[in-house]
Design a protein around this motif. Structure first.
Motif, short mmCIF file in Angstrom:
data_model
loop_
_atom_site.label_atom_id
_atom_site.label_comp_id
_atom_site.label_asym_id
_atom_site.label_seq_id
_atom_site.Cartn_x
_atom_site.Cartn_y
_atom_site.Cartn_z
N ALA A 1 1.07 -1.33 0.06
CA ALA A 1 0.02 -0.10 -0.02
C ALA A 1 0.92 1.36 -0.10
O ALA A 1 1.96 1.15 0.57
N LEU B 1 -3.68 6.39 0.91
CA LEU B 1 -4.99 6.29 0.99
C LEU B 1 -5.81 7.44 1.07
O LEU B 1 -5.21 8.45 1.29
N VAL C 1 -13.03 4.03 1.34
CA VAL C 1 -11.54 4.04 1.49
C VAL C 1 -10.71 3.59 0.06
O VAL C 1 -10.90 2.33 -0.46
N TYR C 2 -9.99 4.45 -0.32
CA TYR C 2 -9.12 4.10 -1.58
C TYR C 2 -7.68 3.84 -0.92
O TYR C 2 -7.23 4.70 -0.52
N VAL C 3 -7.24 2.79 -1.58
CA VAL C 3 -5.75 2.32 -1.10
C VAL C 3 -5.03 2.20 -2.61
O VAL C 3 -5.28 1.32 -3.36
N SER C 4 -3.96 3.17 -2.75
CA SER C 4 -3.04 2.98 -4.09
C SER C 4 -1.91 1.78 -3.47
O SER C 4 -1.66 1.75 -2.45
N GLN C 5 -1.73 1.17 -4.57
CA GLN C 5 -0.70 -0.12 -4.31
C GLN C 5 0.39 -0.13 -5.60
O GLN C 5 0.06 0.66 -6.54
#
Length: 141
Positions: free
Chosen positions: A8, A11, A19-23
């Protein structure tokens, strides 16, 4: 951590509590509902696919998601924009050192007046800076 979700990077939370999580492994954004259930992923296939390090994000009042990506992205934009449904809307900020270019996005802030403030850490000799952008539809209302 669960299978398919690693590293991650940042966010953001929208007005509905999603909730948005960039990875960065895989390069994508995962959207979870307020109870933590995966709703969708985007940026991992087709137009708007991230080349490197999906990172800092902001979400506007219309649900558009602005996502930066790292300096090794090739000819892709520094920021990619997705609709509330995860559809790719476009991007801006080619890699470079001229006005309007973005080398290494390090933050984004919507100013509430139709503009964006973007941090650029610089990379390989380019200077760090903060830029203000005024975008047009469909990237901004």
């Amino acid at each position: 951590t669960s299978p398919g979700f690693n590293k991650a990077n940042a966010l953001a939370i929208d007005a509905n509590g999603n909730v948005y999580v960039s990875q960065i492994d895989p390069n994508q954004v995962a959207m979870f509902d307020p109870k933590g259930r995966l709703v969708r992923t985007f940026g991992d296939a087709g137009p708007g696919q991230f080349n490197e390090q999906a990172g800092f994000m902001a979400i506007d009042g219309a649900g558009r998601v602005y996502v930066g990506q790292g300096p090794e992205r090739g000819d892709r934009y520094g920021y990619e924009v997705f609709g509330p449904d995860g559809a790719y809307l476009g991007g801006w900020g080619p890699r470079g050192t001229d006005d309007g270019d973005i080398t290494f996005p390090t933050g984004i802030l919507l100013d509430g007046k139709g503009g964006l403030l973007v941090g650029d850490a610089g990379w390989n000799g380019s200077r760090p800076r903060i830029d203000r952008f005024k975008l047009s539809p469909p990237l901004l209302p």
